[in-house]
Scaffold this motif. Structure first.
Motif, PDB file in Angstrom:
ATOM      1  N   ASP A 143       4.395   5.223 -21.098  1.00 22.67           N
ATOM      2  CA  ASP A 143       5.590   4.644 -21.098  1.00 22.67           C
ATOM      3  C   ASP A 143       6.269   4.370 -19.702  1.00 22.67           C
ATOM      4  N   ILE A 144       5.604   4.957 -18.633  1.00 18.00           N
ATOM      5  CA  ILE A 144       6.016   4.777 -17.445  1.00 18.00           C
ATOM      6  C   ILE A 144       4.778   4.115 -16.540  1.00 18.00           C
ATOM      7  N   PHE A 145       5.023   3.261 -15.905  1.00 17.90           N
ATOM      8  CA  PHE A 145       4.133   2.457 -15.233  1.00 17.90           C
ATOM      9  C   PHE A 145       4.646   2.502 -13.567  1.00 17.90           C
ATOM     10  N   GLU A 146       4.092   3.506 -12.998  1.00 16.87           N
ATOM     11  CA  GLU A 146       4.426   3.712 -11.520  1.00 16.87           C
ATOM     12  C   GLU A 146       3.585   2.973 -10.502  1.00 16.87           C
ATOM     13  N   THR A 147       4.008   2.182  -9.582  1.00 20.14           N
ATOM     14  CA  THR A 147       3.278   1.704  -8.307  1.00 20.14           C
ATOM     15  C   THR A 147       3.090   2.564  -7.446  1.00 20.14           C
ATOM     16  N   VAL A 148       1.969   2.877  -7.379  1.00 20.35           N
ATOM     17  CA  VAL A 148       1.496   3.916  -6.361  1.00 20.35           C
ATOM     18  C   VAL A 148       1.237   3.243  -5.009  1.00 20.35           C
ATOM     19  N   TRP A 149       0.589   2.042  -4.782  1.00 17.43           N
ATOM     20  CA  TRP A 149       0.289   1.546  -3.645  1.00 17.43           C
ATOM     21  C   TRP A 149       0.131  -0.248  -3.918  1.00 17.43           C
ATOM     22  N   ASP A 150       0.734  -1.076  -3.461  1.00 19.49           N
ATOM     23  CA  ASP A 150       0.395  -2.516  -3.386  1.00 19.49           C
ATOM     24  C   ASP A 150       0.596  -3.254  -2.192  1.00 19.49           C
ATOM     25  N   GLY A 151       0.425  -2.556  -1.252  1.00 17.75           N
ATOM     26  CA  GLY A 151       0.501  -3.093   0.226  1.00 17.75           C
ATOM     27  C   GLY A 151      -0.609  -3.991   0.824  1.00 17.75           C
ATOM     28  N   PHE A 152      -1.511  -4.605  -0.196  1.00 21.92           N
ATOM     29  CA  PHE A 152      -2.387  -5.484   0.418  1.00 21.92           C
ATOM     30  C   PHE A 152      -2.138  -7.066  -0.047  1.00 21.92           C
ATOM     31  N   GLY A 153      -2.868  -7.998   0.511  1.00 26.40           N
ATOM     32  CA  GLY A 153      -2.533  -9.281   0.299  1.00 26.40           C
ATOM     33  C   GLY A 153      -3.413  -9.797  -1.149  1.00 26.40           C
ATOM     34  N   MET A 154      -2.694 -10.911  -1.655  1.00 22.38           N
ATOM     35  CA  MET A 154      -3.277 -11.787  -2.657  1.00 22.38           C
ATOM     36  C   MET A 154      -2.977 -13.242  -2.573  1.00 22.38           C
ATOM     37  N   THR A 155      -3.864 -13.961  -2.642  1.00 15.66           N
ATOM     38  CA  THR A 155      -3.807 -15.300  -2.598  1.00 15.66           C
ATOM     39  C   THR A 155      -4.083 -16.240  -3.767  1.00 15.66           C
ATOM     40  N   GLY A 156      -4.400 -15.500  -4.987  1.00 12.72           N
ATOM     41  CA  GLY A 156      -4.645 -16.163  -6.047  1.00 12.72           C
ATOM     42  C   GLY A 156      -6.043 -16.413  -6.209  1.00 12.72           C
ATOM     43  N   ASN A 157      -7.075 -16.398  -5.182  1.00 17.85           N
ATOM     44  CA  ASN A 157      -8.440 -16.681  -5.386  1.00 17.85           C
ATOM     45  C   ASN A 157      -9.011 -15.734  -6.536  1.00 17.85           C
TER      46      ASN A 157
END
Length: 530
Positions: A143-157
């Motif tokens: 019931d809890i979804f916690e972001t730990v790390w998202d510091g990287f890029g995404m292009t949709g590729n």
């Protein structure tokens, strides 16, 4: 290894049918063709399947009803359940005692890694972030979804997969970030800084069939693509750990706690590889280099092969393409238990394209990691697509996937039965050749050097996709010395060459009791001589 250009010297090897032996004379067994081995090919057959079944029992677990049964991750839990992430976004628990599934979380974006924490939460690596799943109410649902790390890029590729995490003895996490593929362009909106070095961004939205050739077959235009990253699970802070990766699908720890990473054949990869990864290392694919603080403005594709070769740390192990592996996946350590006998502590690795598991051993020679790979379990009962591996007790779980490539679905469970077969257990380099250790004593007649055949070849380090086997030649040792107990053979060679594969064929060997090898090949990657 310097860049090599050579005419392809490709030889399809038919190693000869393995043989079985009568018990007429135990000291000098007489070879007869084993019917069970008849028709043995590169990836087995019905005879091989029958032999494998004598040593390994394989059962099947189907995924939860209504869930796409492609497995992205496996994680054994302390209470005896297995946590499973499915490619399309579900995380579920399977209870072997009840043969029952329970859904824990849904709606994730292509989860490809799971790791349990001491408080019962789960870390999951999904395409956009490393997430912590918590069940705060004890209801069996996250019931809890916690972001730990998202510091990287995404292009949709489509090719920007994210792998891991694995945790070292100090509690730090490691994740791997795939490069983008020239098989497609990028979205208008991207996450993270756009790298100005390389093909101008506007060209990504023009004639892509033409412009893709200028982008590089695999490319890194947003942060940390092609890198292994170290993440603190408490603070969520991350730092770059190592660069030069193409498609690091498998992250693991060996028996001594070293970080090991597999990478697939492709551009800048003559064949698929296994790396023992050190902090700050560069492992060969240049697309990730501009994200280094000391890099400057040079286009990675403009750097000479000679310069890149001096910078890189070569793979510890090459998996010879086609004959050993096409797309190696995740590594796990075999438990040191009676059930797995002499193999305990060695690494296992999966393979996507064919139903095969391999073992891997590594050693350090003059400060350089190198080692060998060994076909281990190869049978149609495994099914292809062996993407994720995990041990639950003595049982090996193999989760399958395919996406748009070769592969399979659902989960296989491998259980060792009976004593270990005759296998080459480990190959080590010596000053004069190699020492090959076996699971059973060899016949005294195996000191005949004519029974030992080794094929030597290498791969080119270059921008092209893959490499043929180069400078191939057959070798016979000048001498073979068996230890008193017969379990070890020392092979003497007149010359050893660095940055070559030594591909051993054991099809003419047999044990003191007349047993033939279950697997008839092993390949050692020699980087440094003593």
């Amino acid at each position: 290894m310097t860049s090599r250009v050579s005419v392809l010297s490709f030889l399809t090897v038919v190693a000869g049918s393995p043989v079985a032996f009568t018990a007429e004379n135990a000291s000098t067994p007489k070879p007869v063709v084993a019917a069970a081995h008849a028709g043995l090919g590169a990836h087995g057959g019905s005879g091989r399947d029958i032999l494998m079944a004598k040593f390994y029992k394989i059962s099947e677990i189907k995924g939860p009803q209504g869930v796409d049964p492609q497995v992205g991750a496996l994680c054994p839990m302390p209470d005896g359940r297995m946590a499973v992430a499915f490619h399309r976004g579900e995380v579920a628990f399977y209870d072997p005692a009840k043969s029952a599934w329970s859904i824990f979380a849904e709606g994730l974006h292509e989860p490809l890694g799971l790791l349990n924490e001491s408080d019962g939460s789960l870390l999951v690596m999904q395409r956009p972030e490393l997430t912590r799943l918590r069940d705060s109410k004890g209801a069996g649902k996250a019931d809890i979804f916690e972001t730990v790390w998202d510091g990287f890029g995404m292009t949709g590729n489509y090719h920007e997969f994210a792998f891991g995490p694995v945790r070292n003895a100090q509690g730090k996490l490691f994740v791997g970030l795939n490069l983008a593929s020239s098989g497609d362009t990028v979205n208008q909106e991207v996450r993270g800084e756009w790298l100005s070095i390389g093909l101008d961004r506007k060209e990504f939205y023009g004639d892509w069939k033409k412009n893709s050739k200028l982008a590089g077959r695999m490319y890194s235009r947003v942060p940390w693509r092609g890198w292994i990253m170290e993440v603190d699970p408490v603070s969520g802070k991350a730092k770059p750990y190592a660069s030069g990766f193409r498609s690091p699908d498998g992250l693991g720890l060996d028996g001594e706690g070293n970080l090991v990473v597999s990478d697939n054949q492709g551009d800048w990869r003559g064949s698929s590889e296994l790396h023992v990864v050190q902090k700050g290392g560069f492992y060969g694919h240049p697309a990730s280099l501009p994200w280094r603080e000391d890099w400057g403005k040079q286009k990675p594709l403009g750097v000479s092969v000679e310069k890149l070769n001096k910078m890189r740390t070569p793979a510890a192990v090459w998996f010879p393409h086609m004959s050993y592996a096409n797309s190696p996946t995740q590594m796990v350590s075999i438990p040191k238990t009676p059930a797995w006998g002499p193999y305990g502590g060695q690494m296992l690795i999966g393979e996507m394209n064919v139903p095969k598991l391999l073992r891997v051993t590594t050693e350090k020679v003059r400060g350089v990691w190198q080692g060998a790979c060994y076909p281990f379990i190869e049978t149609a009962a495994l099914k292809p697509g062996l993407h994720r591996l995990a041990f639950l007790g003595d049982n090996l779980w193999v989760g399958r996937t395919h996406l748009t490539w070769a592969g399979g679905e659902n989960i296989g469970v491998v259980q060792p039965v009976g004593p270990a077969p005759l296998d080459a257990l480990e190959i080590n380099l010596t000053k004069t050749g190699f020492k090959v250790r076996f699971t059973h004593p060899l016949s005294a007649s195996c000191n005949n050097r004519a029974l030992w055949n080794i094929r030597r070849y290498t791969y080119a380090y270059h921008v092209e996709y893959g490499s043929p086997e180069l400078e191939e030649e057959w070798l016979t040792p000048t001498d073979v010395i068996l230890t008193e107990d017969g379990r070890c053979a020392e092979l003497i060679f007149g010359e050893l060459r660095e940055d070559f594969v030594y591909d051993f064929f054991f099809d003419k060997l047999y044990s003191a009791s007349g047993q033939v090898p279950l697997n008839i090949r092993a390949a050692y990657t020699l980087r440094k001589k003593f």
